[in-house]
Scaffold this active site. Structure first.
Site, mmCIF file in Angstrom:
data_model
loop_
_atom_site.group_PDB
_atom_site.id
_atom_site.type_symbol
_atom_site.label_atom_id
_atom_site.label_comp_id
_atom_site.label_asym_id
_atom_site.label_seq_id
_atom_site.Cartn_x
_atom_site.Cartn_y
_atom_site.Cartn_z
ATOM 1 N N HIS A 141 -6.003 1.096 -11.169
ATOM 2 C CA HIS A 141 -6.625 2.524 -10.694
ATOM 3 C C HIS A 141 -8.082 2.760 -11.228
ATOM 4 O O HIS A 141 -8.249 3.399 -12.195
ATOM 5 C CB HIS A 141 -5.799 3.669 -10.925
ATOM 6 C CG HIS A 141 -6.105 5.185 -10.332
ATOM 7 N ND1 HIS A 141 -4.980 5.813 -9.868
ATOM 8 C CD2 HIS A 141 -7.315 5.379 -9.912
ATOM 9 C CE1 HIS A 141 -5.846 7.146 -9.364
ATOM 10 N NE2 HIS A 141 -6.928 6.666 -9.520
ATOM 11 N N GLU A 150 -5.759 1.334 -6.225
ATOM 12 C CA GLU A 150 -5.592 2.892 -5.949
ATOM 13 C C GLU A 150 -6.653 3.532 -6.331
ATOM 14 O O GLU A 150 -7.126 3.495 -7.327
ATOM 15 C CB GLU A 150 -4.155 3.465 -6.571
ATOM 16 C CG GLU A 150 -3.970 3.322 -7.880
ATOM 17 C CD GLU A 150 -2.361 4.082 -8.337
ATOM 18 O OE1 GLU A 150 -1.703 3.790 -7.494
ATOM 19 O OE2 GLU A 150 -2.565 4.344 -9.503
ATOM 20 N N HIS A 182 5.240 7.333 -10.035
ATOM 21 C CA HIS A 182 4.776 8.494 -10.863
ATOM 22 C C HIS A 182 6.004 8.945 -11.492
ATOM 23 O O HIS A 182 6.700 9.609 -11.086
ATOM 24 C CB HIS A 182 4.090 9.710 -10.268
ATOM 25 C CG HIS A 182 2.983 10.326 -11.167
ATOM 26 N ND1 HIS A 182 3.466 11.050 -12.308
ATOM 27 C CD2 HIS A 182 1.895 10.370 -11.258
ATOM 28 C CE1 HIS A 182 2.287 11.496 -12.885
ATOM 29 N NE2 HIS A 182 1.344 11.286 -12.287
#
Length: 237
Positions: free
Chosen positions: A43, A70, A190
């Protein structure tokens, strides 16, 4: 079979603390694959406080499983993804200064924007996933953008797991069914960890992939990365 993608951002955070190349992020990604990871997630944020854009280019020829990038689809991010051409891109609605992702997209409110981004990635042959919560109508809107998958934001599940795991997982079961019915694949991520992952996997149908970073790196401090990946893979059997 649900795939395990290891997010290596925290490894880059540790490296950046000293400004050198220890630990070696590229080697760590290759080692994770050799030890059983079925994908590598990064990310890259605008401030490059962990994974840097140069890391993403360096990782592309090394990652042999699935490379998932991401981030928020700014023009700079879109340009990076189109140049690197990962197997998957996950669109996340986080602001540049956010420490971590804290919500999914309101797809209806951003539908024109998301559709245009998805179109660009589809033309390049890149699978696109949209980060969302469990609202069924929102998931149906995600399907209408042309996305291939959604990634379910699982912090609410993790937060409610200890108090009532059945109640905590119920919205994700329904969300995954709705996504499947809408023609979408289902990812999740998450705050999934060794305590809550197996139950989530057992209850949520149609789960293609989980992306886990912080918990894996934290567990590896005690268990070693090989044993950690083995235990996470066991949760997905």
């Amino acid at each position: 079979m649900t795939q395990l993608s290891v997010n290596i951002n925290k490894v880059a955070t540790l490296r950046n603390a000293r400004g050198e190349n220890v630990p070696d992020v590229q080697k760590f990604a290759c080692d994770c694959e050799a030890l059983g990871a079925q994908g590598i997630t990064v990310h890259p944020r605008p401030d490059q406080r962990h994974i840097k854009y140069d890391d993403v280019f360096s990782l592309r020829p090394l990652v042999k499983t699935e490379f998932n990038i991401e981030g928020y689809p700014s023009e700079e991010f879109i340009d990076l993804v189109l140049k690197v051409k990962p197997e998957q891109v996950t669109l996340v609605p986080d602001a540049p200064g956010d420490l971590t992702s804290h919500d999914g997209w309101d797809v209806a409110a951003n539908k024109e924007f998301l559709t245009s981004v998805v179109d660009r990635f589809r033309e390049a042959g890149i699978r696109t996933s949209i980060f969302v919560g469990t609202d069924i109508d929102n998931i149906k809107e995600a399907a209408r953008t042309g996305a291939d998958r959604v990634e379910l934001y699982t912090k609410p599940y993790a937060d409610g797991y200890e108090a009532n795991r059945e109640l905590a997982v119920a919205p994700f079961v329904e969300a995954s069914r709705a996504a499947h019915q809408a023609g979408l694949g289902v990812n999740a991520g998450h705050d999934l960890n060794l305590q809550n992952l197996a139950y989530f996997h057992a209850r949520v149908p149609y789960l293609n992939e989980v992306s886990i970073g912080h918990a894996i790196i934290a567990d590896a401090l005690y268990l070693g990365i090989g044993e950690t990946i083995r235990r996470y893979r066991e949760c997905l059997v």
